[in-house]
Motif scaffolding. Structure first.
Motif, short mmCIF file in Angstrom:
data_model
loop_
_atom_site.label_atom_id
_atom_site.label_comp_id
_atom_site.label_asym_id
_atom_site.label_seq_id
_atom_site.Cartn_x
_atom_site.Cartn_y
_atom_site.Cartn_z
N CYS A 129 -50.83 26.77 -113.15
CA CYS A 129 -52.19 27.28 -113.18
C CYS A 129 -53.10 26.22 -112.57
O CYS A 129 -53.05 25.05 -112.97
N VAL A 130 -53.89 26.64 -111.59
CA VAL A 130 -54.76 25.70 -110.88
C VAL A 130 -55.88 26.51 -110.22
O VAL A 130 -55.81 27.73 -110.15
N GLY A 131 -56.89 25.80 -109.73
CA GLY A 131 -57.97 26.46 -109.00
C GLY A 131 -57.52 26.79 -107.58
O GLY A 131 -56.40 26.52 -107.17
N GLU A 132 -58.45 27.38 -106.85
CA GLU A 132 -58.19 27.64 -105.42
C GLU A 132 -58.58 26.40 -104.62
O GLU A 132 -59.34 25.59 -105.10
N PRO A 133 -58.01 26.23 -103.42
CA PRO A 133 -57.26 27.21 -102.63
C PRO A 133 -55.74 27.13 -102.79
O PRO A 133 -55.00 27.66 -101.97
N GLU A 201 -65.94 26.56 -94.59
CA GLU A 201 -65.78 25.58 -93.51
C GLU A 201 -66.10 24.16 -93.98
O GLU A 201 -65.44 23.19 -93.60
N ILE A 202 -67.13 24.04 -94.84
CA ILE A 202 -67.51 22.72 -95.36
C ILE A 202 -66.38 22.17 -96.24
O ILE A 202 -65.91 21.05 -96.04
N ILE A 203 -65.94 22.96 -97.23
CA ILE A 203 -64.96 22.40 -98.19
C ILE A 203 -63.55 22.29 -97.60
O ILE A 203 -62.73 21.53 -98.10
N GLY A 204 -63.30 22.99 -96.48
CA GLY A 204 -61.99 22.88 -95.83
C GLY A 204 -61.82 21.60 -95.06
O GLY A 204 -60.69 21.23 -94.69
N LYS A 205 -62.93 20.89 -94.81
CA LYS A 205 -62.88 19.66 -94.00
C LYS A 205 -61.95 18.60 -94.60
O LYS A 205 -61.68 18.59 -95.79
N VAL A 211 -57.81 21.67 -96.01
CA VAL A 211 -56.97 22.86 -95.86
C VAL A 211 -57.64 23.84 -94.89
O VAL A 211 -58.86 23.82 -94.72
N PRO A 212 -56.85 24.70 -94.24
CA PRO A 212 -57.43 25.67 -93.30
C PRO A 212 -58.36 26.65 -94.01
O PRO A 212 -58.11 27.04 -95.16
N VAL A 213 -59.41 27.06 -93.31
CA VAL A 213 -60.38 28.02 -93.86
C VAL A 213 -59.70 29.31 -94.35
O VAL A 213 -60.08 29.84 -95.39
N PRO A 214 -58.65 29.83 -93.66
CA PRO A 214 -58.00 31.05 -94.18
C PRO A 214 -57.40 30.89 -95.59
O PRO A 214 -57.22 31.89 -96.29
N ASP A 215 -57.10 29.66 -95.99
CA ASP A 215 -56.60 29.45 -97.36
C ASP A 215 -57.72 29.56 -98.40
O ASP A 215 -57.45 29.68 -99.59
N ILE A 216 -58.98 29.48 -97.94
CA ILE A 216 -60.12 29.43 -98.85
C ILE A 216 -60.91 30.74 -98.87
O ILE A 216 -61.28 31.24 -99.92
N ILE A 217 -61.16 31.28 -97.68
CA ILE A 217 -62.19 32.31 -97.52
C ILE A 217 -61.89 33.61 -98.27
O ILE A 217 -62.78 34.23 -98.83
#
Length: 336
Positions: A129-133, A201-205, A211-217
Motif C-alpha cells: 500500500c502506497v501513494g501514487e504514482p 509535469e512539475i512533480i514528474g521532474k 517519473v514520466p507524466v503518464p505514470d501520474i496524470i
C-alpha cells in the motif's frame, strides 16, 4: 537542533511522534497537525503472481494462496511506508476485512515509496500500500495490478497533513500562519482540473518524483488503469486537495480519532490512551480557521467532527464511540 521543523507527513505520525511511541528512547516530540493536504488516491497493489485470483476490495481470495505459500516455507510480505502510518493501517484493514491476519498470516515490511515497484519486480513482496504514482507505475511496467484504490476502501479519507513541531509554531505564529495560507492557496490551485497537466509535469521532474507524466496524470484525474485489462475512466477516485469550501484542507479532529483508534486496534497505542486529549493537544483546527479568515474565505467548516465514517465492508466508525467500532472488528490485537 538543525532538524526539520515541519513536513508533508503521514497523519498518524503526529500522534506517534507526540506521544514518543516511535521515537528513540520513547522521547516525545510534540507536533501539530495544521491542515490536511489531500483525500484519496493511494492504492493497494498485488503482485502478478496472484493475477488470476478474484482480488479487489475483497482480499479473501488471497487467504488460501498466502497459506499455501507459507506451507511451502516461503514468507508472505505486505509492504507499507511506516509502522502505524496511513498505508500500514489501510493494508491491515483490507487484509483483515478478508479474514487475513496482518500479524499472523503475513509479514508487514517497511519500504520507501520510490522503491516499491523495484522490490515487487524482484519478488520481495506480495502486496503493498502506497501513494501514487507507484501503483500506476507498477501497472504500466506490468509487474502487478491494483486491487483497489484507497478511496474505495474509505471514500474521501484523509491522507497526508502539514505537520510542524509544536515549539516552532508556538514561537513563530505569524510565519506558521503564512505557511498555512500559502499551502491553502496551493491546494485550491491543485484542485482545479485545468491545472492537473501542469501539476503532473512539475512533480514528474527529476528533483521530485523523477517519473514520466503518464505514470501520474491518469489517477490524479480519476482515470484508473487497474491492470489485468480493467480501466475505469472519469471516476471520483482522484486526489482531492480543497473541496467546495476547504473541507478537504480542514483538519477534522474526528479523523485523527480514527487513526488513533486503528492504532489501538493493532497494538501501537495502549487501549487506555485518552484519544480526545491526544487529538486536542495535536490538532490545531483553530489555527486553520484563523488562516482561512485572513485569506478572506467564507463558508468553511468549523466544528470537530465530520460525522460517522463508513468503510467498504459496511463497518462504521462513530468518533463519539470508538469502543463500539473496535468491538465490531473480528481481527485485532486489543481486548474490548
Amino acid at each position: 537542533a538543525n532538524g526539520i521543523d515541519g513536513a508533508h507527513i503521514l497523519r498518524p505520525k503526529i500522534h506517534l511522534y507526540s506521544s514518543g511511541i516511535t521515537m528513540q528512547n520513547k522521547q516525545p516530540v510534540p507536533m501539530y497537525t495544521l491542515l490536511n493536504l489531500n483525500y484519496d488516491c493511494q492504492g493497494i497493489s498485488v503482485s502478478n503472481e496472484y493475477k488470476d485470483l478474484k482480488v479487489g476490495t475483497d482480499s479473501s481470495a488471497l487467504k488460501a494462496a498466502f497459506a499455501k505459500k507459507r506451507a511451502e516455507g516461503k514468507e508472505v510480505k505486505a509492504a507499507m511506508t511506516y509502522p502505524g502510518g496511513t498505508h500500514d493501517v489501510w493494508i491491515r484493514y483490507w487484509l483483515a476485512a478478508g479474514g487475513i491476519d496482518p500479524d499472523k498470516d503475513v509479514s508487514t515490511i517497511v519500504v520507501p515509496p520510490p522503491q516499491m515497484v523495484a522490490n515487487m519486480k524482484v519478488g520481495n513482496m506480495d502486496c503493498f500500500c502506497v501513494g501514487e504514482p507507484w501503483n500506476e507505475q507498477l501497472v504500466n511496467q506490468d509487474i502487478g495490478f491494483t486491487a483497489l484504490t484507497t478511496g474505495e476502501l474509505w471514500s474521501n479519507h484523509p491522507e497526508k497533513v502539514l505537520g510542524m513541531r509544536a515549539d516552532w509554531v508556538d514561537e513563530n505564529p505569524k510565519a506558521a500562519k503564512a505557511i498555512m495560507m500559502a499551502v491553502m492557496e496551493a491546494q485550491q490551485w491543485c484542485d482545479k482540473f485545468e491545472n492537473k497537466q501542469e501539476m503532473a509535469e512539475i512533480i514528474g521532474k527529476r528533483q521530485w518524483f523523477n517519473v514520466p507524466v503518464p505514470d501520474i496524470i491518469g489517477r490524479i484525474k480519476g482515470d484508473i488503469n487497474y491492470g489485468r485489462g480493467r480501466v475505469e475512466k472519469g471516476t471520483k477516485l482522484y486526489m482531492k486537495f480543497w473541496g467546495d469550501k476547504g473541507e478537504v484542507s480542514y483538519p477534522w479532529k474526528s479523523l485523527d480519532s480514527w487513526f488513533i483508534t486503528e492504532n489501538i486496534r493493532w497494538g501501537k497505542f495502549e487501549p487506555a490512551v485518552d484519544i480526545k486529549a491526544l487529538v486536542d493537544k495535536t490538532n490545531r483546527s483553530d489555527l486553520w480557521i484563523e488562516a482561512a479568515k485572513t485569506l478572506g474565505l467564507s463558508g468553511y467548516p468549523t466544528g470537530d467532527s465530520r460525522g460517522i465514517e463508513k468503510f467498504f465492508d459496511g463497518k462504521t466508525f462513530d468518533p463519539a464511540n470508538p469502543q463500539a467500532y473496535l468491538k465490531s472488528l473480528s481481527i485485532k490485537r486489543v481486548e474490548v
